[in-house]
Design an enzyme around this catalytic site. Structure first.
Site, short mmCIF file in Angstrom:
data_model
loop_
_atom_site.label_atom_id
_atom_site.label_comp_id
_atom_site.label_asym_id
_atom_site.label_seq_id
_atom_site.Cartn_x
_atom_site.Cartn_y
_atom_site.Cartn_z
N LEU A 104 0.83 -1.19 0.00
CA LEU A 104 0.00 0.00 0.00
C LEU A 104 0.87 1.25 0.00
O LEU A 104 1.92 1.28 0.63
CB LEU A 104 -0.88 0.01 1.24
CG LEU A 104 -1.95 -1.07 1.32
CD1 LEU A 104 -2.52 -1.16 2.73
CD2 LEU A 104 -3.06 -0.79 0.31
N LYS A 139 -5.04 -1.15 10.36
CA LYS A 139 -3.88 -1.76 9.72
C LYS A 139 -3.23 -2.69 10.74
O LYS A 139 -2.60 -2.26 11.69
CB LYS A 139 -2.89 -0.70 9.24
CG LYS A 139 -1.76 -1.30 8.44
CD LYS A 139 -1.05 -0.29 7.59
CE LYS A 139 -0.14 -0.94 6.57
NZ LYS A 139 0.90 -1.80 7.13
S1 IVH Z 1 -5.22 -4.70 2.10
C1 IVH Z 1 -3.68 -4.10 -2.09
N1 IVH Z 1 -5.96 -4.38 4.60
O1 IVH Z 1 -0.45 -4.02 4.96
C2 IVH Z 1 -4.03 -4.05 -0.68
N2 IVH Z 1 -3.67 -4.80 4.17
O2 IVH Z 1 1.28 -2.45 2.93
C3 IVH Z 1 -3.69 -5.30 0.01
N3 IVH Z 1 -2.28 -4.92 6.16
O3 IVH Z 1 0.81 -6.52 2.91
C4 IVH Z 1 -3.69 -5.24 1.45
N4 IVH Z 1 -3.88 -4.57 7.61
O4 IVH Z 1 0.08 -7.18 5.24
C5 IVH Z 1 -4.94 -4.61 3.76
N5 IVH Z 1 -6.76 -4.08 6.76
C6 IVH Z 1 -5.75 -4.34 5.93
C7 IVH Z 1 -4.44 -4.53 6.39
C8 IVH Z 1 -3.43 -4.76 5.47
C9 IVH Z 1 -2.59 -4.81 7.45
C10 IVH Z 1 -0.92 -5.14 5.64
C11 IVH Z 1 -0.80 -6.28 4.66
C12 IVH Z 1 -0.18 -5.70 3.43
C13 IVH Z 1 0.38 -4.42 3.93
C14 IVH Z 1 0.33 -3.41 2.80
#
Ligand code: IVH
Length: 695
Positions: A104, A139
């Site tokens: 992200l 997050k």
């Molecule tokens: S969505 C394309 N939702 O953050 C988006 N990621 O920097 C895919 N993460 O590798 C991820 N909480 O390990 C998403 N509620 C959440 C999240 C989350 C933690 C982590 C995940 C990802 C990283 C992205």
């Protein structure tokens, strides 16, 4: 419900019955136990509404284990006992993702969140609704895992890795009770990839650490690293014994599954299939509501049963997500808001001056130990002389310390206290604390160095460790304990002395035997043929890491040609900044370095030549060209444009000069635009850039 009368919850009674049940009744009992255990699992992890206590669950589980032991043909593929494979895997195999696992982009302020929203609107143009609906999620601070379900059964689980290929960690993920091994759906899809976060909640983490401590083991420092370490174990019984949890947050390839058209509804659907989702996820109309929710979460944060390091904002409408698409490694439809790193106050006890491999002397604050962001901190960097001046740091000061993620803690400010002016200011010593050589400070530079490059013990120690490190000559066995002994015994005065060591000398050292001494000699022999790029890294030329070393090796082909290249020749190499070219030239101009290289060669270090190649340009129009970006582009963020250019082999710099090939101009450009016009450098708008990128 149960095909047998329920027994009193007594382990002995359960054992007895399991040992005596006839096959017919055993089959029926197993047929009841498996879905019943699965149901309790789900109630506990997915619905947060357990019907029975842990002890009762454990007894039912034990009963199933006993029956399966007696009647192996009753073991079902989806049995909860099958979660723990008994065999450790030999290595972690590659796990290709059918759709890349992205990361992200980040936002660090409300302003950057508004920019994110504005960018979505700009990019969507006419398609954008007046108000975009977003979902705000916590997050979670763990690691992303992809679950693969085929015909409703969990068949694989992989880590993110580089986004394309991760590591196969199925054996460990299967042991996580919150991950269903069978989806609760009548007509399961042929295949669906569901992603989420694997982590420890605070209670589980604390419980695990207590157990470790009572077993005389070292407790884990922080939940994130512990989770990553656990998921990468080869032996699944380790993961099975640790209370990892899982929360679904996104999707990989969903094939032809008929999914709802909003992100939140999709998550709710898979929740119905038995996957845990986070109950604090919220849908919000527009960015101001998002900002308010993030502030709320920041307050809530300390009451949550797990650690979070920010919030994730996602466009809810899947159709809009598709329109927005991706930039290299992250989706345009989502961003992560990072909370400011945690800070705490503590007291400065002393300042130590540490001498690094390049001779730079760095002040390190020794602090009264404090907990910051989940770890205990007793040292923090003070960076350099400028930082000492800026802080006006005095011995015994109260200071604020910050720790951002895995970054080294740093002292950010001094806490004002009455009478602190009377304390002694912290100042650099005049001489190297390791070798007594007078320290030097180059004009206009904050860095103070010990010029005794080759024989200052601190620098030599670091140089030896660096020479043998995994990224350099990769010499197995050349670790700190050994290096310290080699120095203490006076066996090594410079790196090249390593190659004069004998088995007898090594075998006489502490904790070394004939065999380990021989192994080290073999490793040293082997290191002589390491590639030119590795040898360049190993030499420890300032600022020359793996990538730069490879660029230099590929461009010049031999060590002599690099050593003979002028500063201008060096700066010609694509990817090498002028500053680095200057440092490389300076390194080879120092006769102590050329002498040492000659010694290494005499010892047999090969510095093998390579065929010269230029980096293969992926786009002729962009590769090797230098771009400057100015003003706000209509759809691309500055960082996105930069990534796109770099991905095609181009370079983005901050200021316009004669060497600039293109200036990309958006709304409200600065003086760079004027300067480009003065110098007659081609000017592009976003469309022009895109055309160039696509050529
Ligand atoms: S969505 C394309 N939702 O953050 C988006 N990621 O920097 C895919 N993460 O590798 C991820 N909480 O390990 C998403 N509620 C959440 C999240 C989350 C933690 C982590 C995940 C990802 C990283 C992205």
């Amino acid at each position: 419900m149960s095909p047998l009368d329920d027994l009193p919850l007594d382990p002995e009674a359960i054992r007895l019955r399991a040992a005596t049940l006839d096959p017919e009744h055993a089959r029926a009992r197993v047929g009841w136990l498996v879905p019943e255990l699965r149901r309790h699992n789900r109630l506990y992890h997915v619905g947060n509404a357990p019907e029975i206590d842990d002890r009762s669950y454990d007894l039912l589980y034990r009963e199933l284990e006993l029956l399966e032991e007696r009647f192996p043909d009753l073991v079902r593929e989806d049995s909860p006992t099958r979660r723990v494979g008994d065999q450790p895997v030999a290595e972690l195999l590659p796990f290709p993702h059918r759709q890349p696992m992205l990361s992200l982009s980040n936002a660090f302020s409300d302003e950057e969140l508004r920019e994110f929203d504005a960018r979505c609107h700009r990019f969507l143009g006419d398609l954008a609704p007046t108000v975009i609906n977003y979902v705000v999620e916590a997050k979670l601070d763990g690691l992303a895992i992809e679950l693969v379900y085929e015909g409703g059964l969990l068949t694989g689980a992989g880590s993110r890795g580089d986004g394309q290929v991760g590591e196969d960690v199925t054996h460990n993920v299967r042991t996580i009770r919150a991950v269903p091994t069978r989806l609760l759906v009548d007509d399961p899809p042929a295949r669906v990839d569901i992603r989420g976060e694997v982590f420890f909640d605070l209670a589980g983490f604390a419980r695990m650490n207590e157990a470790r401590e009572s077993a005389g083991k070292k407790p884990f420092e922080n939940p994130r690293n512990a989770a990553a370490g656990t998921v990468r174990q080869l032996d699944p019984t380790v993961a099975a014994s640790r209370p990892l949890v899982f929360t679904a947050h996104s999707f990989g390839d969903t094939g032809d599954v008929d999914l709802p058209d909003t992100h939140l509804a999709q998550l709710e659907l898979v929740h119905g299939w038995g996957l845990p989702i986070n109950p604090i996820n919220r849908r919000l109309p527009g960015i101001e509501a998002v900002i308010a929710r993030i502030a709320e979460l920041q307050e809530l944060r300390h009451t949550l049963p797990y650690e979070i390091d920010g919030a994730v904002v996602k466009v809810d409408d899947i159709r809009l997500q598709r329109e927005l698409g991706f930039v290299t490694r992250s989706p345009r439809w989502a961003t992560a808001y990072k909370y400011p790193p945690p800070q705490v106050s503590t007291r400065l006890q002393d300042v130590l001056f540490s001498v690094g491999r390049t001779g730079a002397v760095t002040p390190v604050a020794l602090l009264t130990p404090v907990r910051v962001g989940g770890v205990t901190v007793s040292r923090a960097t003070l960076h350099n002389a400028d930082q000492l001046t800026r802080l006006d740091l005095r011995h015994g000061d109260a200071v604020r310390v910050e720790r951002a993620g895995d970054v080294i803690p740093q002292v950010v400010e001094v806490v004002p206290e009455e009478g602190r002016e009377t304390r002694d200011p912290v100042a650099y010593p005049d001489r190297c604390p390791e070798c007594g050589t007078e320290l030097v400070q180059e004009e206009d530079k904050a860095v103070i160095t010990c010029p005794n490059t080759l024989s200052c013990p601190a620098q030599l120690r670091a140089a030896l460790l660096h020479w043998g490190s995994r990224y350099a000559m990769d010499i197995d066995g050349l670790g700190t304990k050994l290096v310290d002994q080699l120095l203490a015994q006076g066996l090594v005065h410079r790196v090249s002395d390593l190659y004069d060591l004998t088995v007898a000398q090594l075998a006489a050292l502490d904790r070394m035997a004939e065999k380990s001494a021989e192994n080290l000699i073999t490793a040293l022999e082997r290191s002589k043929d390491q590639s030119l790029a590795r040898a360049l890294v190993a030499l420890g030329i300032p600022e020359v890491g793996e990538a730069t070393a490879r660029d230099l090796a590929n461009h010049f082909g031999s060590l002599d040609r690099i050593a003979d290249a002028s500063e201008a020749d060096l700066a010609e190499v694509f990817g090498i900044a002028e500053r680095v070219a200057h440092l490389v030239r300076g390194f080879f101009d120092d006769p102590r370095h050329t002498e040492e290289i000659a010694r290494l060669r005499a010892d047999g270090v090969a510095f093998p030549e390579v065929e010269t190649t230029d980096p293969s340009p992926t786009s002729e129009a962009v590769a090797k060209k230098t771009f400057v970006l100015t003003g706000t582009l209509p759809t691309l963020a500055r960082s996105e444009a930069k990534e796109l250019i770099q991905a095609r082999g181009g370079k983005v710099t901050g200021s316009v000069s004669k060497k600039t090939d293109y200036v990309v101009v958006g709304e409200n450009p600065g003086s760079k635009h004027t300067r480009a016009e003065e110098l007659g450098i081609p000017i592009l708008d976003e469309d022009g850039l895109k055309q160039l990128l696509e050529r």
